[in-house]
Design a protein around this motif. Structure first.
Motif, PDB file in Angstrom:
ATOM      1  N   VAL A  80     103.851 112.254  60.420  1.00  0.00           N
ATOM      2  CA  VAL A  80     104.440 111.757  59.174  1.00  0.00           C
ATOM      3  C   VAL A  80     103.891 110.360  58.864  1.00  0.00           C
ATOM      4  O   VAL A  80     103.531 110.054  57.719  1.00  0.00           O
ATOM      5  N   ARG A  81     103.836 109.514  59.876  1.00  0.00           N
ATOM      6  CA  ARG A  81     103.301 108.157  59.704  1.00  0.00           C
ATOM      7  C   ARG A  81     101.883 108.205  59.165  1.00  0.00           C
ATOM      8  O   ARG A  81     101.540 107.484  58.208  1.00  0.00           O
ATOM      9  N   GLN A  82     101.045 109.054  59.745  1.00  0.00           N
ATOM     10  CA  GLN A  82      99.644 109.114  59.326  1.00  0.00           C
ATOM     11  C   GLN A  82      99.499 109.650  57.903  1.00  0.00           C
ATOM     12  O   GLN A  82      98.686 109.161  57.120  1.00  0.00           O
ATOM     13  N   ILE A  83     100.290 110.669  57.574  1.00  0.00           N
ATOM     14  CA  ILE A  83     100.235 111.228  56.209  1.00  0.00           C
ATOM     15  C   ILE A  83     100.621 110.164  55.183  1.00  0.00           C
ATOM     16  O   ILE A  83      99.990 110.041  54.127  1.00  0.00           O
ATOM     17  N   LYS A  84     101.657 109.383  55.499  1.00  0.00           N
ATOM     18  CA  LYS A  84     102.079 108.328  54.573  1.00  0.00           C
ATOM     19  C   LYS A  84     101.016 107.237  54.447  1.00  0.00           C
ATOM     20  O   LYS A  84     100.729 106.756  53.332  1.00  0.00           O
ATOM     21  N   LEU A  85     100.419 106.839  55.555  1.00  0.00           N
ATOM     22  CA  LEU A  85      99.367 105.825  55.506  1.00  0.00           C
ATOM     23  C   LEU A  85      98.160 106.347  54.715  1.00  0.00           C
ATOM     24  O   LEU A  85      97.570 105.608  53.912  1.00  0.00           O
ATOM     25  N   ASP A  86      97.804 107.595  54.956  1.00  0.00           N
ATOM     26  CA  ASP A  86      96.691 108.187  54.204  1.00  0.00           C
ATOM     27  C   ASP A  86      96.992 108.223  52.714  1.00  0.00           C
ATOM     28  O   ASP A  86      96.109 107.981  51.886  1.00  0.00           O
ATOM     29  N   ARG A 126     106.227 115.820  62.900  1.00  0.00           N
ATOM     30  CA  ARG A 126     106.260 114.963  64.069  1.00  0.00           C
ATOM     31  C   ARG A 126     106.078 113.521  63.618  1.00  0.00           C
ATOM     32  O   ARG A 126     105.273 113.243  62.721  1.00  0.00           O
ATOM     33  N   PRO A 127     106.826 112.579  64.201  1.00  0.00           N
ATOM     34  CA  PRO A 127     106.839 111.194  63.691  1.00  0.00           C
ATOM     35  C   PRO A 127     105.451 110.585  63.482  1.00  0.00           C
ATOM     36  O   PRO A 127     105.195 109.956  62.453  1.00  0.00           O
ATOM     37  N   GLU A 128     104.571 110.782  64.442  1.00  0.00           N
ATOM     38  CA  GLU A 128     103.245 110.186  64.296  1.00  0.00           C
ATOM     39  C   GLU A 128     102.455 110.845  63.166  1.00  0.00           C
ATOM     40  O   GLU A 128     101.682 110.184  62.459  1.00  0.00           O
TER      41      GLU A 128
END
Length: 368
Positions: free
Chosen positions: A329-335, A325-327
């Motif tokens: 994926v965003r969080q995993i990348k930021l982490d 889910r886009p959000e």
């Protein structure tokens, strides 16, 4: 000389590939059977590495579980037998059924020495077969012997025997330095690793020759059935940088899945890659590696999703459909960006692949 087979498994990863090249080049008289276990679930990059290595070595024997099955892959065959129960950290049937069982079937009852590519900068022992006719040797390490051999040789019950073996191969000066460690019993303050390292510090070659003499005289280990063993005089210790150098200088190269790929999220730039060989759906992957698979091999990610049925998931508590889910994926990348920055500040190495490996849990048996 007694017939003892020399075997080396090619996983498609950098360490086993480098070990195959290293042994072929440094010990050309060793008649090594190079083999790979084809799961039919490998990345294209892994298959390409194996083919380049096949050209360099001349021959790699391919083993495959459930070869006559109507199922498309050995994994599908065994998954069906297991009622759709996916492998996990707790139940690693994939490695056992698709690789280890095929390897042990291939060796049969023959005496065999299995060369394992655990590096000198790794603190793990890797695959050691429970079959008494298969012995593991670790050429990249300072200590080439497996833990079971060290326990037998350096145990308190073997002090007199090992002392005799050591004395028979050592010159007077070396023996004088080593004797106090050889005859010292193991205690809670002087345990196996301390005794081992003390003897290696005295002289690696002499220690190896003494172990060889012990194995020949008192055990049925495969190495002890040899008349001679060239690795006894090996003092090389190969670490990460050495592995990469061996691969590049040979022309085989590093597996392409190690190539760093940039990504952007919220204006920040990060990098990801895959840190391991093994099946594309390997449950030991970190979440950022699952995102790498989703974005770089969407077809394989889709296949991995299709295996998740009846509550079975690759990641405990998180099905793949939620992971992408886009959000999320965003969080995993930021982490991942934050974790990479934190680890870079602490790590001596600035290579992303080192940071991945420092942080991962590995299935040592799968990457031999």
């Amino acid at each position: 000389m007694n017939k003892v087979r020399h075997v080396l498994g090619i996983s498609g990863g950098k360490d086993s590939a480098a070990l195959a090249i290293y042994l072929k080049d440094k010990y050309p008289t060793l008649d090594i059977d190079f083999y790979t276990c084809d799961t039919k679930c490998e990345l294209t990059e892994t298959e390409q590495l194996v083919e380049r290595l096949r050209s360099y070595l001349g021959k790699i024997i391919t083993l495959q579980a459930a070869k006559d099955s109507p199922e498309p892959t050995p994994f599908d065959h065994i998954l069906k037998i297991n009622g759709g129960f996916l492998p996990s950290v707790q139940q690693r049937w994939c490695t056992q059924k698709m690789k280890l069982a095929e390897f042990e079937k291939y060796v049969g009852n023959d005496m065999a020495i299995s060369y394992v590519g655990i590096r000198g900068d790794e603190d793990r022992d890797g695959y050691v077969s429970t079959k008494p006719n298969i012995q593991s040797i670790f050429p990249f390490r300072r200590n080439i012997w497996s833990l079971d051999v060290i326990n037998k040789v350096l145990g308190n019950a073997s002090i007199d025997k090992f002392n005799d073996c050591y004395r028979s191969v050592a010159d007077d000066d070396v023996y004088e330095q080593a004797q106090k460690f050889i005859i010292a019993p193991l205690t809670k303050d002087f345990f196996y690793s301390k005794k081992l390292n003390a003897l290696l510090d005295v002289d690696i070659k002499t220690f190896n020759h003494a172990v060889f003499a012990f194995l020949k005289e008192y055990t049925d280990y495969p190495v002890g059935k040899l008349d001679s063993f060239p690795l006894l005089d090996n003092e090389d210790v190969l670490c990460k940088e050495d592995i990469l150098r061996v691969l590049e200088e040979s022309g085989v190269g590093v597996p392409a899945y190690y190539n760093l790929i940039d990504f952007e999220v919220d204006g920040k730039i990060g990098q990801y890659c895959r840190s391991r060989s093994g099946c594309y759906f390997c449950f030991f992957q970190q979440k950022i590696e699952w995102i790498w698979l989703y974005e770089q091999h969407p077809d394989l990610f889709q296949k991995a999703m299709e295996y998740e049925k009846d509550g079975y998931t690759w990641i405990q508590g998180e099905p793949l459909e939620k992971l992408i889910r886009p959000e999320r994926v965003r969080q995993i990348k930021l982490d991942h960006i934050k974790k990479t920055e934190d680890l870079k500040a602490k790590s001596k190495s600035k290579l992303l692949i080192d940071i991945f490996e420092d942080d991962e849990i590995n299935c040592a048996n799968c990457f031999i």
